[in-house]
Design a protein around this motif. Sequence first.
Motif, PDB file in Angstrom:
ATOM      1  N   GLY A 173       0.786  -1.233   0.000  1.00  0.00           N
ATOM      2  CA  GLY A 173       0.000   0.000   0.000  1.00  0.00           C
ATOM      3  C   GLY A 173       0.814   1.275   0.000  1.00  0.00           C
ATOM      4  O   GLY A 173       0.257   2.369   0.048  1.00  0.00           O
ATOM      5  N   LYS A 221       3.588   4.140  -1.607  1.00  0.00           N
ATOM      6  CA  LYS A 221       3.569   4.811  -2.920  1.00  0.00           C
ATOM      7  C   LYS A 221       4.251   3.960  -3.993  1.00  0.00           C
ATOM      8  O   LYS A 221       3.807   3.897  -5.131  1.00  0.00           O
ATOM      9  N   GLU A 262       2.040   1.166  -5.122  1.00  0.00           N
ATOM     10  CA  GLU A 262       0.982   1.621  -6.037  1.00  0.00           C
ATOM     11  C   GLU A 262       1.496   1.770  -7.468  1.00  0.00           C
ATOM     12  O   GLU A 262       0.755   1.602  -8.427  1.00  0.00           O
ATOM     13  N   GLU A 263       2.782   2.092  -7.598  1.00  0.00           N
ATOM     14  CA  GLU A 263       3.367   2.249  -8.934  1.00  0.00           C
ATOM     15  C   GLU A 263       3.612   0.901  -9.623  1.00  0.00           C
ATOM     16  O   GLU A 263       3.688   0.809 -10.834  1.00  0.00           O
TER      17      GLU A 263
END
Lengths: 299, 440
Positions: free
Chosen positions: B121, B123, B126-127
């Motif tokens: 979760g 950053k 997420e990428e």
Amino acid sequence: MAKSLKANSIRSATRRWFWLFLGPVVAAFIIGFVWPFIQGIYLSFCNFRITADAEFVGIDNYGRALSDPAFQYSFWYTALTAIVSLVIINVLAFTVAYLLTKKIRGANLFRTVFFMPNLIGGIVLGYIWSMIFDGILSAYNTSILLDTTLGFWGLIIVMCWQQIGYMMIIYIAGLQAVPADMLEAAEIDGATSMQTLFKVTIPNVMPSITICVFLSLTNGFKLFDQNLALTGGQPYIIQPDGSTINTTQMLALTIYNTFYTSSTASRGTAQAMAVIFFVLVAGLGLAQLAYTRKREVQQ
Amino acid sequence: MSTKLTRRAFLGATGLASLSLAACGGQPSSSSGDSGEQTASGKGSVYWLNFKPEIDETLQSLAKSYTDQKGVPVKVVTAASGTYDQTLTSEMDKSEPPTLFVIGNQAAVKTWGDYAIDLSGTKIDEECNTDDFNLYDADGKLVSQGYCYECFGIIANPDLITKAGHDVNQITDFDTLKTVVEDIHSRAGDLGFDGFAPADMDDSNSWIYTGHLANLDYYYESRDAGGWKETPATITGQYLPNYKNLYDLIINNSTVAPNTLATGGHDPQTTFIDGKTAFMLQGSWSYPDVSAKVADAQMIPYYGGVEGEQNAGLNSGTENCWAVNNKVSEDDQNATMDFMVWLVTDPDASKQMVAQLGTMPFTNSQPGDNTFLNDAEELNSADKYTMTWDFNYQPNVDEYRKALVSALNQYDSDPSDANWSSFQTAFVEGWAKNYQAVNG
């Protein structure tokens, strides 16, 4: 009177400022040896990944270290290697030194040449010798990595090649210090060259023998670089249960390999092995010093 | 019991309390969780302990660019080849430990997983556009995230194969591979080139056999078991006969005598790119060197005679997995996370990363131009199955592989059934033994 005053003032200044001179050395010794040594002992009672995160576990690591078959095997293998190399190195170093203290042409050149291998690092030496050995052994369809006996004698040859020159220098210093009048007296009394060697020369070079035996014994036990580079413990005997006997792995390499095993307990266990290793080498070294010093003669 | 208290107690017991001052001064404060250099603006800083010497120069330049652009200090230290674990051990012990480091396989998850934050979760998570290259611990924590992936297989020189009267595209399984390789080897004198350029068994090359080729067994065992999620306590070695097929084919149809592989000294990659052999085992990272001389080099899957292997793709995976140190300050963790995201999203930065590392599994990264990786993608899109890197599950990896090397050396010198059986024992029982050594 004036002289005595001056001497007194120097002595008192020395007393006042001795710490300034002694301090850096003591500090370096504490930082570089005493503290890491104590921390090493402490860590041998811990489980740890990094030293800042150690968890005290008591004597578990010592139990694991002493019952580890690899540690036991490498202990006996190391003892054998150390004893065989000790004998060969000292006999050959003394022989070479004895010959080079006779008036032979080019003695200085020979001394330099024999000493030079000692200037090469263990890892480099190990790799170079592995190429030499395998260059020869490939003609016989084998390799130093494939045969335990070859691995053993390979290590002995490398140790001899590296250390004989160093020990030779110490023996030469000892031989040159043998009083000429004693040798002359022996000659006048009709002693044979063998009698002179064993009854006069050797007793007089006992201090050199003490130090050379001490160095070669401890060097033998501590050997790491050459072992890593030459055989890396190979060949392994694969046991039916999947465990291995690393047939040419000495104590220091066993400790290193244990340290980098992936289990949580491995680093503490390796640290415990290192402490046992220290006690062993220090104990053997001191016992040997005590034994050979008794045989030294006063000139 | 806390570490510091215990240490003091120990020192007191040994009567060396006077040394404790030096001890406290010399110890990292990382365990308190607030170490790490703070910038004047309180943004934190980044310290990446990199394990790939070949990308050091690029990373140093990217670190400088990032600092210039964002004002956040970035330090990149690269461990010497083959010493990553040792370097990581010592760097993690310092008062300013790495904020970003590599946990590249399950053994490393076991060793260093406790020092990594859960990346789920975040950053960077997420990428990321795939979970295929991520590593989890037994509790399901996302310990490290693959930041690029690579592939390996059999690299072939199509021109030489054509010269020998065959076609690389006709190689679709072990039997067709064997026919081509044995034919080339039997006519090597006339053709002027041989079948395989085999890797040596020394430390810098033996991983090709003990890691990559071993994957031929691990992958299929894992597939049969529904896909390994963590290191299994035992393996069966069911596909070792297939390993043996390919291994024998390589060492017996090559430019060098098998019994000379033990000590090394050969250079298979140079042999291959100089056109002296038609095949070698290598990975996508060799593409820049290989393509410079063998422009149309192609990578084909490992074929060992496994049923249905006509549908095999390349071995794709990675050991390049980022982990963020949970012992450093939150500011440092955030700064590190921002840096990671920048590396994979900034067009210029990700282009440089991709040029060095192959393909990156992030939505906004630049595409790569590595033919071998494109081969992998092509096979993927042709509905071939990817052989995942299940050798990443090897327990106690260094010791396990050393035993395999020693057993293979014996086999190379004397390819008897007894020596092969010894290798099988090291492979199967050795796995269980090393699993026990690690897991108790």
